[in-house]
Design an enzyme around this catalytic site. Structure first.
Site, PDB file in Angstrom:
ATOM      1  N   CYS A 109      25.400   3.319  -8.088  1.00 13.57           N
ATOM      2  CA  CYS A 109      26.725   2.765  -8.368  1.00 13.57           C
ATOM      3  C   CYS A 109      26.834   1.360  -7.768  1.00 13.57           C
ATOM      4  CB  CYS A 109      27.792   3.678  -7.776  1.00 13.57           C
ATOM      5  SG  CYS A 109      29.452   2.994  -7.941  1.00 13.57           S
ATOM      6  N   CYS A 149      29.645   1.866  -4.758  1.00 15.52           N
ATOM      7  CA  CYS A 149      29.484   2.704  -3.555  1.00 15.52           C
ATOM      8  C   CYS A 149      28.042   3.141  -3.341  1.00 15.52           C
ATOM      9  CB  CYS A 149      30.394   3.920  -3.646  1.00 15.52           C
ATOM     10  SG  CYS A 149      29.881   5.071  -4.927  1.00 15.52           S
ATOM     11  N   CYS A 201      29.220   7.720 -11.930  1.00 16.89           N
ATOM     12  CA  CYS A 201      29.185   7.817 -10.480  1.00 16.89           C
ATOM     13  C   CYS A 201      30.090   8.988 -10.134  1.00 16.89           C
ATOM     14  CB  CYS A 201      29.732   6.533  -9.849  1.00 16.89           C
ATOM     15  SG  CYS A 201      30.126   6.755  -8.107  1.00 16.89           S
ATOM     16  N   CYS A 207      34.741   6.285  -4.082  1.00 19.38           N
ATOM     17  CA  CYS A 207      34.297   5.074  -4.766  1.00 19.38           C
ATOM     18  C   CYS A 207      35.531   4.229  -5.126  1.00 19.38           C
ATOM     19  CB  CYS A 207      33.518   5.488  -6.013  1.00 19.38           C
ATOM     20  SG  CYS A 207      32.932   4.115  -6.982  1.00 19.38           S
ATOM     21  N   LYS A 262      46.697 -10.373 -45.027  1.00 20.40           N
ATOM     22  CA  LYS A 262      46.975  -9.190 -44.202  1.00 20.40           C
ATOM     23  C   LYS A 262      47.132  -9.654 -42.763  1.00 20.40           C
ATOM     24  CE  LYS A 262      45.652  -4.408 -43.562  1.00 20.40           C
ATOM     25  NZ  LYS A 262      45.675  -4.300 -42.122  1.00 20.40           N
ATOM     26  N   GLU A 282      55.581  -8.097 -40.736  1.00 17.87           N
ATOM     27  CA  GLU A 282      54.683  -8.052 -39.586  1.00 17.87           C
ATOM     28  C   GLU A 282      55.160  -9.022 -38.520  1.00 17.87           C
ATOM     29  OE1 GLU A 282      52.446  -5.874 -40.436  1.00 17.87           O
ATOM     30  OE2 GLU A 282      50.795  -6.060 -39.005  1.00 17.87           O
ATOM     31  N   GLU A 290      48.272 -11.023 -51.066  1.00 18.67           N
ATOM     32  CA  GLU A 290      48.908 -11.549 -49.850  1.00 18.67           C
ATOM     33  C   GLU A 290      47.893 -11.527 -48.724  1.00 18.67           C
ATOM     34  OE1 GLU A 290      52.139  -8.829 -49.172  1.00 18.67           O
ATOM     35  OE2 GLU A 290      52.768  -9.010 -51.246  1.00 18.67           O
ATOM     36  N   ASP A 346      47.701  -9.773 -38.891  1.00 22.52           N
ATOM     37  CA  ASP A 346      47.236  -8.876 -37.839  1.00 22.52           C
ATOM     38  C   ASP A 346      48.289  -8.837 -36.736  1.00 22.52           C
ATOM     39  OD1 ASP A 346      45.669  -7.167 -36.546  1.00 22.52           O
ATOM     40  OD2 ASP A 346      44.135  -8.607 -35.941  1.00 22.52           O
ATOM     41  N   TYR A 367      57.074  -8.920 -46.216  1.00 25.33           N
ATOM     42  CA  TYR A 367      56.233  -8.796 -47.409  1.00 25.33           C
ATOM     43  C   TYR A 367      56.554  -7.593 -48.299  1.00 25.33           C
ATOM     44  CZ  TYR A 367      53.764  -6.104 -43.790  1.00 25.33           C
ATOM     45  OH  TYR A 367      53.450  -5.266 -42.763  1.00 25.33           O
ATOM     46  N   LYS A 418      39.216  -5.825 -46.284  1.00 25.79           N
ATOM     47  CA  LYS A 418      38.984  -6.235 -44.893  1.00 25.79           C
ATOM     48  C   LYS A 418      37.851  -7.259 -44.827  1.00 25.79           C
ATOM     49  CE  LYS A 418      41.454  -3.496 -42.150  1.00 25.79           C
ATOM     50  NZ  LYS A 418      41.356  -3.116 -40.842  1.00 25.79           N
ATOM     51  N   GLU A 448      71.205 -31.754 -29.831  1.00 29.65           N
ATOM     52  CA  GLU A 448      72.358 -31.399 -30.677  1.00 29.65           C
ATOM     53  C   GLU A 448      72.484 -29.878 -30.824  1.00 29.65           C
ATOM     54  OE1 GLU A 448      73.188 -33.936 -34.473  1.00 29.65           O
ATOM     55  OE2 GLU A 448      71.217 -34.468 -33.638  1.00 29.65           O
ATOM     56  N   PHE A 449      71.316 -29.257 -31.036  1.00 30.45           N
ATOM     57  CA  PHE A 449      71.314 -27.805 -31.212  1.00 30.45           C
ATOM     58  C   PHE A 449      71.890 -27.121 -29.963  1.00 30.45           C
ATOM     59  CE2 PHE A 449      69.530 -23.576 -30.923  1.00 30.45           C
ATOM     60  CZ  PHE A 449      69.721 -23.091 -32.210  1.00 30.45           C
ATOM     61  N   SER A 502      50.213   3.560 -44.452  1.00 27.14           N
ATOM     62  CA  SER A 502      49.188   2.536 -44.222  1.00 27.14           C
ATOM     63  C   SER A 502      48.497   2.258 -45.558  1.00 27.14           C
ATOM     64  CB  SER A 502      48.194   3.014 -43.178  1.00 27.14           C
ATOM     65  OG  SER A 502      47.592   4.182 -43.643  1.00 27.14           O
ATOM     66  N   LEU A 503      47.500   1.387 -45.532  1.00 30.16           N
ATOM     67  CA  LEU A 503      46.813   1.027 -46.771  1.00 30.16           C
ATOM     68  C   LEU A 503      45.375   1.503 -46.718  1.00 30.16           C
ATOM     69  CD1 LEU A 503      48.026  -2.671 -47.033  1.00 30.16           C
ATOM     70  CD2 LEU A 503      48.683  -0.799 -48.540  1.00 30.16           C
TER      71      LEU A 503
HETATM   72  S1  IVH Z   1      52.148  -3.716 -47.379  1.00 31.03           S
HETATM   73  C1  IVH Z   1      52.987   0.495 -48.738  1.00 31.03           C
HETATM   74  N1  IVH Z   1      51.445  -6.192 -46.927  1.00 31.03           N
HETATM   75  O1  IVH Z   1      48.826  -3.548 -42.757  1.00 31.03           O
HETATM   76  C2  IVH Z   1      52.478  -0.829 -48.350  1.00 31.03           C
HETATM   77  N2  IVH Z   1      51.048  -4.580 -45.213  1.00 31.03           N
HETATM   78  O2  IVH Z   1      47.176  -1.025 -43.199  1.00 31.03           O
HETATM   79  C3  IVH Z   1      52.858  -1.191 -46.988  1.00 31.03           C
HETATM   80  N3  IVH Z   1      50.050  -5.516 -43.176  1.00 31.03           N
HETATM   81  O3  IVH Z   1      51.143  -1.069 -41.879  1.00 31.03           O
HETATM   82  C4  IVH Z   1      52.196  -2.313 -46.386  1.00 31.03           C
HETATM   83  N4  IVH Z   1      49.957  -7.615 -43.860  1.00 31.03           N
HETATM   84  O4  IVH Z   1      51.430  -3.390 -40.847  1.00 31.03           O
HETATM   85  C5  IVH Z   1      51.487  -4.944 -46.442  1.00 31.03           C
HETATM   86  N5  IVH Z   1      50.901  -8.427 -46.651  1.00 31.03           N
HETATM   87  C6  IVH Z   1      50.953  -7.196 -46.167  1.00 31.03           C
HETATM   88  C7  IVH Z   1      50.482  -6.874 -44.869  1.00 31.03           C
HETATM   89  C8  IVH Z   1      50.541  -5.549 -44.443  1.00 31.03           C
HETATM   90  C9  IVH Z   1      49.705  -6.785 -42.847  1.00 31.03           C
HETATM   91  C10 IVH Z   1      49.867  -4.353 -42.287  1.00 31.03           C
HETATM   92  C11 IVH Z   1      51.080  -3.454 -42.193  1.00 31.03           C
HETATM   93  C12 IVH Z   1      50.615  -2.114 -42.646  1.00 31.03           C
HETATM   94  C13 IVH Z   1      49.135  -2.202 -42.494  1.00 31.03           C
HETATM   95  C14 IVH Z   1      48.486  -1.291 -43.504  1.00 31.03           C
END
Ligand code: IVH
Length: 663
Positions: free
Chosen positions: A402, A405, A420, A426, A112, A169, A110, A114, A221, A308, A33-34, A80-81
């Site tokens: 090596c 070679c 080497c 090589c 994280k 992400e 939340e 990858d 997020y 982490k 259908e889609f 970044s965090l």
């Molecule tokens: S918040 C200012 N929430 O982790 C806050 N980041 O090391 C901005 N990531 O660059 C990020 N899950 O790519 C946030 N639930 C989540 C995430 C998340 C993965 C990544 C994101 C960010 C990196 C930071």
């Protein structure tokens, strides 16, 4: 219903089905259908181009091929965090924040994900742009590829703000990743290393039809904008879910840090059963006003942090140690393992780094070893189960010659690896140099694969890189039955590479320590290969972020005759050796001025200040000397730097004074 109404109806209907299938995981119609709805829409759109809409569901299949990505400034910086690794770290985080505010702090936890971060901009309910993170201040416009991701809404529903950004992400689910690798195995191709790399590679495909074939998905997020629906991060995301976004369901809100700790504990175990990869937990302050009060450090928000997970470990049998020769001649010992499942992927090989590592851990063939997957792509062997060791096993004797070679290996003082030095003859080194040269980030000759390169070398059609530009279709025809198209493609690919910019040609040469970023810096600074070849060690280290090791390597590369001959030949074949990159120019207020930037600043990042210096005609230098005009200093400038500036009579300028200077 007239044609336009029917088109509108079909677009809404199909978007709704996409949402049910890709966001809610709950299909609302059969595939058949889609497909028939989509076909009908496609037909009507073809017949009535006057109703074209770039955000119609038909536009998700891709179809555009572009030459490269345009870099666009982010409206809000993409930071970044900070990382934490233990319960104590998290309690410290909470204590730090309690010093900033007297109010009770609500947290949101939340997962994280990858994957690769993405920033989506919406205006009047339509996706208008998707940018990668890039360097945080500007990212690549990957809108065309992102539009092929079915869980990202192209048009929103409900009561959304007029204009906003939403970040998240992009990732590939583990089961799709495994399927991709099974298919590669059938074609005798090396498996992909991990889902994150393919997700990131997919966003950078120039042909969006290809990107559309990748099983990409996206969780969102972080909502940013001037008209957010609420002042709670958690509630904002709940609202955004109603507009059609795929907001993760695992998100939870807590009244204190104890809730956060229990969330972390719960997912430490549960994460193994998730259908996608995560590498930790993200903890955020819920109240947006409180977030503002807490602010940012140079690199990350104070109001959020990541926890982490410890890297996952498994034990398996080490069947054999083999040795790989890289393009620089570096030898890497490789553990060939009894295949084992680790963090969502099947691992057969792991790095053993170098001779010292093998000796330190006393790793032997036949041992039961522990393998870990940390931040790096390649898993590593981190230990041996001695209790399981075979009584008759003997210590590993590292190779002296090596494996390819048979030249005697050397190990220079200070180097962790054996080398080497037979670089001209090589085979793996020759192949490696070609592979690097034709690579996507270098000359991007994708019509030539590793196997073809190997064949061409063995048939003695090529031995140094410049030989590629002498190849003719007739040279290739005897190598493959009915291979005219194949041969033509290769020659076209090689020909096209003549347009590649100087900085990428420089990277493609494969000078040790000259990666993409360094090549860019050198190309921008010296502007021509002539200037770079004539640069002295001192002139090189004067360039911002170029240290002794890189400078030495560059000087030594150009001191070898075979390399200068190579450059001459490549010039003869019209490769680009002049930088055409024109940096945005704002003024000449800093013309002839050399500045060292040091410390942490209130309003700008170091990178932004360095960019400003260049845009106003100034020069960034990395260390203070008598030739330095001034030091632009923020907080935490090192005491030794301060002393040196004072000793040499170099003045120190604050962020505010600097901004006044250039305004
Ligand atoms: S918040 C200012 N929430 O982790 C806050 N980041 O090391 C901005 N990531 O660059 C990020 N899950 O790519 C946030 N639930 C989540 C995430 C998340 C993965 C990544 C994101 C960010 C990196 C930071």
């Amino acid at each position: 219903m007239n044609v336009q109404e029917r088109i509108d109806f079909l677009r809404k209907e199909i978007s709704g089905h996409n949402h049910s299938y890709y966001v809610l995981d709950n299909p609302s119609v059969s595939d058949f259908e889609f497909d028939s709805l989509l076909k009908e829409l496609q037909n009507l759109e073809n017949l009535h181009p006057e109703y074209f809409d770039r955000n119609s569901p038909t536009q998700r299949v891709g179809g555009s091929v572009i030459d490269g990505f345009v870099s666009v400034p982010h409206k809000y910086r993409m930071l970044s965090l900070g990382n934490t690794y233990s319960e104590e770290d998290l309690i410290d985080f909470d204590t730090r924040l309690k010093k900033i505010t007297d109010q009770p702090i609500k947290y949101v936890c939340e997962l994280k994900y990858d994957g690769v971060s993405i920033s989506l901009s919406y205006k009047h309910g339509e996706l208008i742009q998707a940018l990668t993170r890039g360097d945080g201040t500007k990212g690549d416009d990957v809108t065309l590829n992102v539009k092929t991701i079915k869980s990202i809404p192209l048009k929103l529903k409900g009561n959304y703000p007029k204009e906003f950004e939403i970040r998240g992400e992009i990732f590939i689910p583990i089961s799709d990743f495994n399927k991709m690798n099974e298919n590669r195995a059938k074609e005798n191709l090396e498996p992909y290393a991990n889902p994150r790399n393919i997700a990131s590679g997919s966003l950078k495909l120039l042909d969006s039809t290809e990107a559309g074939k990748r099983p990409l998905d996206c969780f969102l997020y972080y909502l940013l904008g001037e008209n957010n629906p609420t002042t709670s991060h958690y509630n904002n995301l709940k609202e955004a879910r109603k507009w059609g976004f795929k907001i993760p369901t695992e998100i939870e809100q807590f009244n204190d840090i104890n809730g956060v700790l229990s969330f972390v504990k719960k997912w430490e175990e549960k994460r193994k059963h998730l259908p996608f990869e995560i590498d930790g937990i993200v903890i955020k302050v819920d109240d947006v006003n409180m977030q503002e009060e807490m602010g940012f450090t140079a690199k990350s928000p104070r109001w959020a942090i990541s926890y982490k997970f410890k890297a996952e470990q498994v034990s398996t049998r080490l069947n054999k140690i083999t040795y790989q020769v890289g393009r620089t001649g570096a030898i890497t010992p490789v553990a060939n393992l009894e295949p084992v499942q680790l963090a969502g992927t099947r691992v057969k090989r792991a790095s053993l780094h170098n001779a010292d590592q093998i000796a330190k851990l006393d790793i032997r063939e036949g041992d039961l070893v522990y393998v870990e997957k940390g931040g790096e792509i390649i898993p590593k062997v981190v230990g041996v189960e001695l209790k399981e060791r075979d009584l008759f096993s003997s210590p590993t004797m590292y190779i002296n010659f090596c494996p390819s070679c048979n030249t005697e290996l050397i190990r220079k003082e200070g180097d962790s690896k054996h080398y080497c030095i037979n670089s001209d003859l090589c085979l793996p080194q020759i192949i490696g140099r070609f592979e690097h040269f034709i690579g996507r980030k270098a000359m991007n000759i994708d019509s030539l694969g590793s196997e073809t390169v190997e064949l061409l070398i063995k048939k003695q059609l090529i031995s140094t890189i410049s030989d590629l530009y002498l190849l003719k279709i007739e040279d290739l025809l005897p190598l493959k039955k009915d291979g005219r198209k194949w041969a033509e493609n290769i020659i076209i690919g090689i020909d096209k590479s003549r347009n590649i910019s100087f900085e990428r040609v420089l990277f493609a040469l494969g000078i040790r320590y000259v990666g993409e970023t360094v090549a860019k810096k050198l190309a921008n600074h010296f502007t021509t290969i002539h200037n770079l070849m004539n640069a002295t060690f001192d002139q090189l280290i004067d360039v911002d972020e170029i240290g002794d090791k890189i400078a030495e390597s560059v000087v030594s590369y150009f001191s070898e005759q075979k390399n200068t001959i190579l450059i001459e030949n490549l010039k003869f074949h019209n490769l680009c050796f002049i930088s055409e990159e024109k940096e945005e120019y704002l003024s000449d207020k800093l013309e002839g001025i050399s500045i060292v930037v040091s410390g942490v600043f209130d309003n700008y990042s170091r990178k932004e200040l360095k960019d400003l210096i260049e845009k106003h005609g100034g020069k960034n230098v990395s260390s203070i000397s008598k030739n330095t005009t001034f030091v632009l200093a923020g907080d935490n400038m090192g005491p030794s730097k301060k002393q040196k500036a004072e000793d040499l009579g170099v003045s120190i300028v604050s962020e505010e004074e600097f901004i006044n200077k250039i305004s």
